[in-house]
Design a protein around this motif. Structure first.
Motif, PDB file in Angstrom:
ATOM      1  N   PRO A 155      -3.233  -5.510  87.612  1.00  0.00           N
ATOM      2  CA  PRO A 155      -3.275  -6.979  87.516  1.00  0.00           C
ATOM      3  C   PRO A 155      -3.374  -7.493  86.079  1.00  0.00           C
ATOM      4  CG  PRO A 155      -4.696  -6.215  89.284  1.00  0.00           C
ATOM      5  CD  PRO A 155      -4.272  -4.985  88.529  1.00  0.00           C
ATOM      6  N   ILE A 156      -4.116  -6.776  85.238  1.00  0.00           N
ATOM      7  CA  ILE A 156      -4.248  -7.170  83.831  1.00  0.00           C
ATOM      8  C   ILE A 156      -2.910  -7.026  83.119  1.00  0.00           C
ATOM      9  CG2 ILE A 156      -5.382  -6.600  81.640  1.00  0.00           C
ATOM     10  CD1 ILE A 156      -7.694  -5.434  83.417  1.00  0.00           C
ATOM     11  N   MET A 157      -2.248  -5.905  83.337  1.00  0.00           N
ATOM     12  CA  MET A 157      -0.969  -5.647  82.673  1.00  0.00           C
ATOM     13  C   MET A 157       0.137  -6.578  83.167  1.00  0.00           C
ATOM     14  SD  MET A 157      -0.968  -1.493  82.358  1.00  0.00           S
ATOM     15  CE  MET A 157      -2.169  -0.635  81.340  1.00  0.00           C
ATOM     16  N   LYS A 158       0.109  -6.950  84.440  1.00  0.00           N
ATOM     17  CA  LYS A 158       1.100  -7.898  84.968  1.00  0.00           C
ATOM     18  C   LYS A 158       0.988  -9.239  84.260  1.00  0.00           C
ATOM     19  CE  LYS A 158       2.018  -6.313  89.710  1.00  0.00           C
ATOM     20  NZ  LYS A 158       1.835  -6.627  91.151  1.00  0.00           N
ATOM     21  N   LYS A 159      -0.231  -9.712  84.052  1.00  0.00           N
ATOM     22  CA  LYS A 159      -0.439 -10.985  83.362  1.00  0.00           C
ATOM     23  C   LYS A 159       0.069 -10.922  81.927  1.00  0.00           C
ATOM     24  CE  LYS A 159      -4.450 -12.457  86.070  1.00  0.00           C
ATOM     25  NZ  LYS A 159      -5.920 -12.725  86.041  1.00  0.00           N
ATOM     26  N   GLN A 160      -0.111  -9.740  81.296  1.00  0.00           N
ATOM     27  CA  GLN A 160       0.350  -9.557  79.913  1.00  0.00           C
ATOM     28  C   GLN A 160       1.863  -9.411  79.838  1.00  0.00           C
ATOM     29  OE1 GLN A 160      -3.556  -6.923  78.514  1.00  0.00           O
ATOM     30  NE2 GLN A 160      -1.581  -5.936  78.731  1.00  0.00           N
ATOM     31  N   GLY A 161       2.465  -8.929  80.926  1.00  0.00           N
ATOM     32  CA  GLY A 161       3.900  -8.641  80.928  1.00  0.00           C
ATOM     33  C   GLY A 161       4.227  -7.319  80.273  1.00  0.00           C
ATOM     34  N   ARG A 197       6.057   9.023  89.036  1.00  0.00           N
ATOM     35  CA  ARG A 197       7.404   8.560  89.410  1.00  0.00           C
ATOM     36  C   ARG A 197       7.323   7.266  90.226  1.00  0.00           C
ATOM     37  NH1 ARG A 197       8.258  14.195  91.363  1.00  0.00           N
ATOM     38  NH2 ARG A 197       9.231  15.403  89.703  1.00  0.00           N
ATOM     39  N   ILE A 198       6.429   7.257  91.204  1.00  0.00           N
ATOM     40  CA  ILE A 198       6.285   6.077  92.065  1.00  0.00           C
ATOM     41  C   ILE A 198       5.885   4.863  91.238  1.00  0.00           C
ATOM     42  CG2 ILE A 198       4.887   5.072  93.915  1.00  0.00           C
ATOM     43  CD1 ILE A 198       4.736   7.961  95.091  1.00  0.00           C
ATOM     44  N   ALA A 199       4.891   5.031  90.367  1.00  0.00           N
ATOM     45  CA  ALA A 199       4.415   3.918  89.545  1.00  0.00           C
ATOM     46  C   ALA A 199       5.517   3.404  88.623  1.00  0.00           C
ATOM     47  CB  ALA A 199       3.204   4.357  88.726  1.00  0.00           C
ATOM     48  N   ALA A 200       6.299   4.310  88.065  1.00  0.00           N
ATOM     49  CA  ALA A 200       7.361   3.908  87.142  1.00  0.00           C
ATOM     50  C   ALA A 200       8.375   2.993  87.828  1.00  0.00           C
ATOM     51  CB  ALA A 200       8.062   5.146  86.591  1.00  0.00           C
ATOM     52  N   VAL A 201       8.769   3.355  89.034  1.00  0.00           N
ATOM     53  CA  VAL A 201       9.765   2.566  89.764  1.00  0.00           C
ATOM     54  C   VAL A 201       9.174   1.232  90.220  1.00  0.00           C
ATOM     55  CG1 VAL A 201      11.230   2.506  91.813  1.00  0.00           C
ATOM     56  CG2 VAL A 201      11.041   4.615  90.485  1.00  0.00           C
ATOM     57  N   GLU A 202       7.943   1.274  90.693  1.00  0.00           N
ATOM     58  CA  GLU A 202       7.296   0.061  91.205  1.00  0.00           C
ATOM     59  C   GLU A 202       6.983  -0.942  90.109  1.00  0.00           C
ATOM     60  OE1 GLU A 202       2.910  -1.007  93.041  1.00  0.00           O
ATOM     61  OE2 GLU A 202       3.937   0.763  93.840  1.00  0.00           O
ATOM     62  N   PHE A 249       7.824  -5.256  85.840  1.00  0.00           N
ATOM     63  CA  PHE A 249       6.766  -6.045  85.201  1.00  0.00           C
ATOM     64  C   PHE A 249       6.559  -5.657  83.733  1.00  0.00           C
ATOM     65  CE2 PHE A 249       5.614  -5.613  89.730  1.00  0.00           C
ATOM     66  CZ  PHE A 249       5.699  -6.957  90.101  1.00  0.00           C
ATOM     67  N   GLY A 250       7.426  -4.792  83.222  1.00  0.00           N
ATOM     68  CA  GLY A 250       7.285  -4.347  81.832  1.00  0.00           C
ATOM     69  C   GLY A 250       6.241  -3.272  81.640  1.00  0.00           C
ATOM     70  N   ILE A 251       5.887  -2.585  82.727  1.00  0.00           N
ATOM     71  CA  ILE A 251       4.856  -1.550  82.682  1.00  0.00           C
ATOM     72  C   ILE A 251       5.508  -0.187  82.863  1.00  0.00           C
ATOM     73  CG2 ILE A 251       2.752  -0.662  83.752  1.00  0.00           C
ATOM     74  CD1 ILE A 251       2.296  -3.561  84.827  1.00  0.00           C
ATOM     75  N   ARG A 252       5.183   0.729  81.965  1.00  0.00           N
ATOM     76  CA  ARG A 252       5.724   2.088  82.046  1.00  0.00           C
ATOM     77  C   ARG A 252       4.644   3.060  82.529  1.00  0.00           C
ATOM     78  NH1 ARG A 252       7.054   4.695  77.586  1.00  0.00           N
ATOM     79  NH2 ARG A 252       5.789   3.443  76.161  1.00  0.00           N
ATOM     80  N   ALA A 253       5.092   4.196  83.072  1.00  0.00           N
ATOM     81  CA  ALA A 253       4.169   5.247  83.518  1.00  0.00           C
ATOM     82  C   ALA A 253       4.776   6.606  83.228  1.00  0.00           C
ATOM     83  CB  ALA A 253       3.886   5.113  85.013  1.00  0.00           C
ATOM     84  N   ASN A 254       4.038   7.436  82.518  1.00  0.00           N
ATOM     85  CA  ASN A 254       4.469   8.799  82.215  1.00  0.00           C
ATOM     86  C   ASN A 254       3.274   9.741  82.321  1.00  0.00           C
ATOM     87  OD1 ASN A 254       7.395   8.553  81.310  1.00  0.00           O
ATOM     88  ND2 ASN A 254       6.424   7.063  79.941  1.00  0.00           N
ATOM     89  N   ALA A 255       3.560  11.029  82.265  1.00  0.00           N
ATOM     90  CA  ALA A 255       2.508  12.041  82.323  1.00  0.00           C
ATOM     91  C   ALA A 255       2.818  13.146  81.326  1.00  0.00           C
ATOM     92  CB  ALA A 255       2.386  12.612  83.736  1.00  0.00           C
ATOM     93  N   ILE A 256       1.808  13.922  81.030  1.00  0.00           N
ATOM     94  CA  ILE A 256       1.939  15.094  80.161  1.00  0.00           C
ATOM     95  C   ILE A 256       1.470  16.309  80.942  1.00  0.00           C
ATOM     96  CG2 ILE A 256       1.159  16.234  78.041  1.00  0.00           C
ATOM     97  CD1 ILE A 256       0.704  13.502  76.821  1.00  0.00           C
ATOM     98  N   ALA A 257       2.218  17.403  80.849  1.00  0.00           N
ATOM     99  CA  ALA A 257       1.829  18.658  81.499  1.00  0.00           C
ATOM    100  C   ALA A 257       1.500  19.688  80.424  1.00  0.00           C
ATOM    101  CB  ALA A 257       2.954  19.176  82.399  1.00  0.00           C
ATOM    102  N   PRO A 258       0.231  19.793  80.040  1.00  0.00           N
ATOM    103  CA  PRO A 258      -0.145  20.796  79.037  1.00  0.00           C
ATOM    104  C   PRO A 258      -0.028  22.206  79.594  1.00  0.00           C
ATOM    105  CG  PRO A 258      -1.821  19.068  79.238  1.00  0.00           C
ATOM    106  CD  PRO A 258      -0.915  18.945  80.412  1.00  0.00           C
TER     107      PRO A 258
END
Length: 325
Positions: free
Chosen positions: A125-131, A165-170, A174-183
């Motif tokens: 919700p915070i990030m959506k308001k920020q765009g 993956r789900i978060a990235a598409v959803e 809204f201008g929000i990205r989602a990634n992960a790191i696999a150490p």
């Protein structure tokens, strides 16, 4: 100017290892950082060392209320929330499916997968308001391949890959990205934690593990927390603005193919490493090892005779070497 000038970041598991190195780098690059952890002594000390752009909060990520409080602190203290790095973790209980206590399974999933979900849920919700906004989560090579972590740890890390993956598409609209790191094999205290030794012993073991971790992958050195911090910086910066839904492997080539290791030589390195730990930690690790051997012996009776005999002979050779050191 820093790459993250004006950005506010929340990092869980920030008191040690990957989280501590990432907090330091983000602040060097201009960010303000909320450092969350349950290791209060080190978290408070690190935040003080990093100066006014760092603040520490005790946060058990298995508790939804703690996650909410941490997110609220970021907004109250610094006015926004641009980056959420869900990094807190534990090794989880070892053993086969039949041996893992259900409550320990649930706890591990809560610390890794559920916490990543909750960090997203209450930050969106915070990030959506920020765009705009960026989620980053620590997965693992264990999320891609069996045999690189405990069962609940590996399942959680695989779940994080799919959550990303789900978060990235959803959230992309809204201008929000989602990634992960696999150490891959990173020299941190998680190895010692998995053996149940003291926090100081686990930190010491992280240094001692560097030699062992250097032998298993194409790049012949141990991974360091700073390697992950550098990858994290890239993935939360504008340099990766067209990257989302990805899990970046930072493993020295481990998943491209393990370098074969002689199990007896590996055992010798392990014994030498144990000798450098405090007596109480040595005792804990020895007891854990004996528990593992006992379980293996119990399972041998279910194997075919030829396979059973081969395993017993190898165990006898390794036991003899341990006695001789």
């Amino acid at each position: 100017m820093g790459i993250l000038d004006g950005k506010v970041a929340l990092i869980t598991g920030a008191a040690g290892g990957i989280g501590r190195a990432t907090s330091k780098l983000f602040i060097e690059e201009g960010a303000k950082v909320v450092m969350a952890d349950i290791w209060d002594e080190m978290g408070e000390k690190t935040a003080q060392e990093l100066g006014q752009n760092a603040v520490y909060i005790h946060s058990d990520v298995s508790q939804e209320s703690d996650i909410k409080n941490t997110i609220n602190l970021a907004v109250e203290k610094f006015g926004s929330l641009d980056i959420v790095f869900s990094n807190a973790g534990n090794p989880g209980p070892g053993g086969g499916i039949e041996d893992i206590p259900t409550d320990e399974f649930d706890k591990t999933v809560a610390i890794h997968l559920r916490a990543a979900f909750l960090c997203m849920k209450h930050s969106i919700p915070i990030m959506k308001k920020q765009g705009s906004g960026c989620f980053l989560t620590t997965s693992s090579v264990a999320g891609f391949q069996q045999g690189m972590g405990t069962l609940p740890y590996s399942l959680s890390k695989a779940g994080i890959i799919q959550l990303t993956r789900i978060a990235a598409v959803e959230l992309g609209i809204f201008g929000i990205r989602a990634n992960a790191i696999a150490p891959g094999g990173i020299a941190t205290g998680i190895f010692g934690q998995g053996m149940g030794i003291s926090r100081n012993g686990a930190e010491k073991m992280a240094e001692l593990m560097k030699g062992t971790l250097a032998e298993g992958q194409a790049i012949r050195r141990a991974g360091l927390p700073e390697d992950i911090a550098n990858a994290a910086l890239f993935l939360v910066s504008d340099s990766s603005s067209f990257i989302t839904g990805e899990t970046l492997k930072v493993d020295g080539g481990l998943l491209s193919g393990r370098i074969p290791q002689d199990p007896e030589e590996s055992q010798e390195r392990w014994v030498e490493m144990m000798k450098k730990l405090d007596p109480e930690d040595q005792k804990i690790m020895t007891e854990r090892g004996q528990e593992g051997i006992k379980k293996t012996m119990e399972n041998l009776k279910f194997l075919k005779p030829a396979i059973r005999e081969k395993i017993i002979k190898r165990m006898q050779r390794m036991a003899a070497k341990r006695k001789g050191t």
